[in-house]
Each structure stands twice: as structure tokens, then as C-alpha cells.
Design an enzyme around this catalytic site. Structure first.
Site, short mmCIF file in Angstrom:
data_model
loop_
_atom_site.label_atom_id
_atom_site.label_comp_id
_atom_site.label_asym_id
_atom_site.label_seq_id
_atom_site.Cartn_x
_atom_site.Cartn_y
_atom_site.Cartn_z
N ILE A 155 0.83 -1.21 0.00
CA ILE A 155 0.00 0.00 0.00
C ILE A 155 0.87 1.26 0.00
O ILE A 155 0.61 2.21 -0.74
CB ILE A 155 -0.97 -0.02 1.21
CG1 ILE A 155 -1.94 -1.20 1.06
CG2 ILE A 155 -1.72 1.30 1.33
CD1 ILE A 155 -2.76 -1.50 2.31
N ASP A 174 11.01 2.42 6.62
CA ASP A 174 10.57 1.03 6.68
C ASP A 174 11.68 0.23 7.33
O ASP A 174 12.85 0.65 7.29
CB ASP A 174 10.28 0.50 5.26
CG ASP A 174 9.40 -0.75 5.28
OD1 ASP A 174 9.77 -1.74 5.96
OD2 ASP A 174 8.35 -0.75 4.62
N CYS A 205 2.25 0.84 7.93
CA CYS A 205 2.94 -0.33 8.49
C CYS A 205 1.92 -1.15 9.29
O CYS A 205 0.86 -0.65 9.65
CB CYS A 205 4.11 0.11 9.37
SG CYS A 205 3.61 1.20 10.71
N PRO A 206 2.22 -2.42 9.55
CA PRO A 206 1.27 -3.22 10.33
C PRO A 206 1.30 -2.85 11.80
O PRO A 206 2.25 -2.21 12.26
CB PRO A 206 1.78 -4.66 10.13
CG PRO A 206 3.22 -4.51 9.79
CD PRO A 206 3.41 -3.18 9.14
N THR A 232 -4.59 4.96 7.63
CA THR A 232 -5.51 3.99 7.02
C THR A 232 -5.03 2.57 7.33
O THR A 232 -5.42 1.63 6.67
CB THR A 232 -5.59 4.17 5.49
OG1 THR A 232 -4.27 4.07 4.95
CG2 THR A 232 -6.22 5.49 5.09
N ARG A 234 -3.88 0.71 10.96
CA ARG A 234 -4.56 0.11 12.12
C ARG A 234 -4.61 1.16 13.23
O ARG A 234 -3.63 1.89 13.46
CB ARG A 234 -3.79 -1.12 12.64
CG ARG A 234 -4.02 -2.38 11.83
CD ARG A 234 -5.44 -2.93 11.93
NE ARG A 234 -5.64 -4.13 11.14
CZ ARG A 234 -6.06 -4.16 9.86
NH1 ARG A 234 -6.32 -3.03 9.23
NH2 ARG A 234 -6.22 -5.31 9.22
N ASP A 258 -9.04 6.19 9.01
CA ASP A 258 -10.03 5.18 8.58
C ASP A 258 -10.11 4.08 9.62
O ASP A 258 -10.92 3.17 9.49
CB ASP A 258 -9.58 4.61 7.22
CG ASP A 258 -10.59 3.63 6.65
OD1 ASP A 258 -11.77 4.02 6.53
OD2 ASP A 258 -10.22 2.49 6.33
N GLU A 263 -12.18 0.70 17.57
CA GLU A 263 -13.22 0.62 16.53
C GLU A 263 -14.09 -0.63 16.64
O GLU A 263 -15.20 -0.67 16.10
CB GLU A 263 -12.59 0.69 15.13
CG GLU A 263 -11.76 -0.53 14.76
CD GLU A 263 -11.18 -0.45 13.35
OE1 GLU A 263 -10.60 0.58 13.00
OE2 GLU A 263 -11.34 -1.44 12.60
N HIS A 295 -13.39 2.39 8.59
CA HIS A 295 -12.65 1.25 8.04
C HIS A 295 -13.20 0.83 6.68
O HIS A 295 -13.57 -0.32 6.47
CB HIS A 295 -12.67 0.08 9.03
CG HIS A 295 -11.44 -0.79 8.92
ND1 HIS A 295 -10.75 -1.25 10.00
CD2 HIS A 295 -10.77 -1.26 7.83
CE1 HIS A 295 -9.72 -1.98 9.60
NE2 HIS A 295 -9.72 -2.00 8.27
P1 NAI Z 1 2.73 -4.97 3.59
O1 NAI Z 1 3.07 -6.13 4.47
O2 NAI Z 1 2.84 -5.11 2.11
O3 NAI Z 1 3.60 -3.69 4.01
C1 NAI Z 1 3.84 -3.33 5.33
C2 NAI Z 1 5.20 -2.65 5.37
O4 NAI Z 1 5.40 -2.17 6.69
C3 NAI Z 1 6.35 -3.62 5.04
O5 NAI Z 1 7.18 -3.06 4.04
C4 NAI Z 1 7.06 -3.76 6.37
O6 NAI Z 1 8.47 -3.97 6.24
C5 NAI Z 1 6.75 -2.42 7.02
N1 NAI Z 1 6.97 -2.43 8.46
C6 NAI Z 1 6.86 -3.46 9.34
N2 NAI Z 1 7.18 -3.05 10.57
C7 NAI Z 1 7.52 -1.73 10.47
C8 NAI Z 1 7.96 -0.76 11.40
N3 NAI Z 1 8.15 -1.06 12.69
N4 NAI Z 1 8.21 0.48 10.94
C9 NAI Z 1 8.06 0.80 9.63
N5 NAI Z 1 7.65 -0.09 8.70
C10 NAI Z 1 7.38 -1.34 9.12
O7 NAI Z 1 1.25 -4.54 4.00
P2 NAI Z 1 0.23 -3.66 3.16
O8 NAI Z 1 -0.59 -4.56 2.28
O9 NAI Z 1 0.94 -2.53 2.54
O10 NAI Z 1 -0.73 -3.15 4.32
C11 NAI Z 1 -0.25 -2.28 5.33
C12 NAI Z 1 -1.27 -2.23 6.44
O11 NAI Z 1 -2.48 -1.63 5.97
C13 NAI Z 1 -1.73 -3.62 6.95
O12 NAI Z 1 -0.86 -4.09 7.96
C14 NAI Z 1 -3.10 -3.35 7.48
O13 NAI Z 1 -3.00 -3.11 8.86
C15 NAI Z 1 -3.55 -2.08 6.77
N6 NAI Z 1 -4.73 -2.27 5.92
C16 NAI Z 1 -5.81 -1.47 6.12
C17 NAI Z 1 -6.93 -1.62 5.35
C18 NAI Z 1 -8.12 -0.72 5.51
O14 NAI Z 1 -9.21 -1.02 4.97
N7 NAI Z 1 -8.03 0.41 6.20
C19 NAI Z 1 -7.02 -2.67 4.33
C20 NAI Z 1 -5.79 -3.41 4.15
C21 NAI Z 1 -4.69 -3.23 4.94
#
Ligand code: NAI
Length: 330
Positions: A155, A174, A205-206, A232, A234, A258, A263, A295
């Protein structure tokens, strides 16, 4: 395979029923959330399908295992709500949908940035009231501004690409290198530099023990005066009380979220006829420079289609003893 869905909505039923034509599983859609009291309803199912705010703590996972469940299929990307160590102890396997439509979330991030900047939410109401005055609606050009992205995964990368199209300078932080983002011109830097150098900060980030309350009094103090903060990802990434203080002192000039830490008691339900008991949330709602969506960043037709397809494929792979490419482990 029998699959019990928790927290299911009309749209889940629609997209999963359609996608299941290629799989032939037996789907049971329950509207209740998964928790200590409801896990027993999974009896007879081999898999449960859960969503972001379902509870998958130790008692629930033990309850599911006792009910005969073998697989937890998350129909979302984040898995911070699952106690993976206990799942492993209970021999419950956990799968998720890692990247169903990163465009949906990245585009919603931009929707929040643009609406907050140009105060579209306020302009909409004004015009409906016949008030065409512009006072208080002044925005800024995004072109040339610096945006800091924390987390440059699926994202974050797409968000960076869109922002580059707007002519923004993009800073990134990251814990992993991302050559694609570097090639795009994202300038990787320390968190401190990102905080102090960004006009807008967006979280991608997660939620993990390391990122819980990443945005707190100390990190806010390092940010530019008048910063825009977007989440957007968590809710737990942000210490909401600290952000409220930042809004009151006008250190934070715009907040777009979001997701919200508490929530689980609010989002995805129609509470319009009830009194909302969460005072912290209501305080957030009282600021006219705070824009909250419930969300919905993931909520596009393409994403729902992809979520249903990948979730059912994860379950079919489990049934057929195939490798689980989307498994999450502790
Ligand atoms: P992803 O796994 O592709 O990317 C997450 C990135 O965060 C990775 O590059 C990882 O190395 C980095 N990361 C991990 N720990 C970190 C830290 N301590 N500091 C900085 N970066 C760190 O995940 P994606 O698909 O990009 O999703 C990201 C987040 O978006 C998900 O974890 C989820 O919580 C959230 N999400 C929210 C949605 C919504 O509807 N609002 C829908 C889908 C995801």
C-alpha cells in the site's frame, strides 16, 4: 468443506457466494462477531472465516479447536487480532489475504488527504445550506509538499506512486529495504527525519508490539507545526489521547483516519439510533479538521472480489493438502 463466516454482511455473502461457484464449499454466514461466547457456533465447520475486528485470542482459539475447527481463514490482510502462538499450540492453521487491492487503500488515503486539505467535507455541507462563502476553506497545493510514509509495502508503495504524480517529495521509513520505492524516488530516512521534514505523514505499516502507539506525545513533538496525519492502517498505531492534545494545541492541523483503536465497538454497524458511549471518539468527531471513515479504505468491488477469491483458494488449498502460500505463523 464447511466454512462458518463470522461478522458477515450482505456484501460478504454476495461476493463469497459468487466466488464459491468455482470451489463448492458449504458456506454458513453468521452476523455475530467471533468471540468467547460465539466460537461454539463454529461446531461442524472445518474452517472459520473471520474479519479485522473478530477476536482470535487464546480462549477463542481454544474454543474453535474444541469445536473441531482446523483452519482460520482471515478475509483481510492484517492479522494483529490473532494470537498466533496459541493458534500453533492448538494446531490451528491461519491464512490471510495479503494484498487484495492495495490500490483501494492507497486511493482512500489520497481521498482523505485531498478532502482534508480542500475541506470538501465542510464545503459539501455549506453548499447544501446555500452558504457559498469561501472563508475557512483555503487549502494548499499538494505539488511540492513533502509527504512521509511509514511502511513502504504494497500500500505504501502505491501511495508513493500516486503522490509522485501530484509532484510531492516522498520520504519513507521502513524496517526493510524496498528497491522499487527507491527507484521511484522515495527518499528513505530515519523516523526522526521523517517526522521533522514532512508536511503530511501517512501510516502504512502493520500493527505489531513495535509499532503500537508509534504516534505518541514524543513523536508528535518532533513533527512540523501544522502537520497533517493520516492513518488507514490500524488504529493501535496512534495514541489517540496524544493526537487529541496535538489537535488542541494545533500542532496537528489535520487528522484523517479510517481506523481507530477502539473501533471494534463501533465500526461496521449502524449505530445511528444509539448513544455512542466512547467519549474519546466523540471528542475526535468534534474537531472540524478531523475526517473519520469507518474502516472503508478496502471497500471497493475489486477488493471484495479478490478477497473472496483468495480466501476460498486458501481454504481449497488447505482441503487438498497443498502448500498454504498465504499462511501466517508466529
Ligand atoms: P505490507 O506487508 O505489504 O507492508 C507493510 C510494510 O510495513 C512492510 O514493508 C514492512 O516492512 C513495514 N513495516 C513493518 N514493521 C515496520 C515498522 N516497525 N516500521 C516501519 N515499517 C514497518 O502490508 P500492506 O498490504 O501494505 O498493508 C499495510 C497495512 O495496511 C496492513 O498491515 C493493514 O493493517 C492495513 N490495511 C488497512 C486496510 C483498511 O481497509 N483500512 C485494508 C488493508 C490493509
Amino acid at each position: 468443506m464447511n466454512i462458518t463466516f463470522f461478522n458477515s454482511k450482505v456484501y460478504d455473502k454476495q461476493f463469497f457466494t459468487e466466488a464459491n461457484q468455482a470451489h463448492g464449499h458449504r458456506l454458513e454466514f453468521l452476523e455475530v462477531s467471533l468471540n468467547e461466547n460465539t466460537c461454539v457456533l463454529a461446531r461442524g465447520a472445518t474452517a472459520v472465516c473471520a474479519f479485522v475486528n473478530d477476536t482470535l485470542n487464546a480462549p477463542v482459539l481454544r474454543g474453535l479447536a474444541e469445536a473441531g475447527v482446523q483452519l482460520v481463514a482471515l478475509r483481510c490482510a492484517g492479522y494483529n487480532n490473532v494470537d498466533l502462538a496459541v493458534a500453533a499450540q492448538q494446531e490451528l492453521r491461519v491464512v490471510r489475504v495479503p494484498a487484495y487491492s492495495p490500490y483501494a487503500v492507497a486511493e482512500h488515503t489520497l481521498a482523505l488527504i485531498l478532502a482534508l486539505n480542500r475541506k470538501t467535507h465542510r464545503a459539501y455541507n455549506r453548499v447544501r445550506e446555500g452558504n457559498f462563502a469561501l472563508t475557512g476553506l483555503m487549502g494548499f497545493d499538494l505539488n511540492g509538499k513533502t509527504v512521509g510514509l511509514i511502511g513502504l509495502g504494497h500500500i505504501g508503495l502505491i501511495t508513493a506512486r500516486i503522490l509522485k504524480g501530484f509532484g510531492c517529495r516522498v520520504l519513507g521509513f521502513d524496517v526493510q529495504a524496498n528497491p522499487e520505492a527507491e527507484a521511484l524516488g522515495v527518499e528513505f530516512t530515519s523516523l526522526e527525519n521523517l517526522y521533522s521534514g514532512s508536511d503530511i505523514i501517512s501510516l502504512h505499516c502493520p500493527l505489531t508490539p513495535q509499532t503500537h502507539h508509534l504516534i505518541n506525545d514524543a513523536s508528535i513533538a518532533q513533527m512540523k507545526d501544522g502537520v497533517m496525519l493520516i492513518n488507514t492502517s490500524r488504529g493501535g498505531l496512534i495514541d489517540t489521547q496524544a493526537v487529541i492534545t496535538g489537535l488542541k494545541t494545533e500542532k496537528i492541523k489535520y487528522l484523517g483516519i479510517d481506523v481507530y483503536e477502539e473501533e471494534g465497538n463501533l465500526f461496521f454497524e449502524d449505530l445511528s439510533g444509539k448513544v455512542i458511549q466512547d467519549d474519546v471518539f466523540m471528542r475526535l468527531l468534534s474537531f472540524n479538521n478531523v475526517l473519520i471513515t469507518g474502516h472503508q479504505a478496502f471497500f471497493t468491488a475489486e477488493a471484495l472480489h479478490s478477497i473472496a477469491q483468495v480466501t476460498l483458494q486458501n481454504i481449497t488449498d488447505f482441503e487438498q493438502g497443498q502448500p498454504l502460500i498465504n499462511e501466517v505463523k508466529s
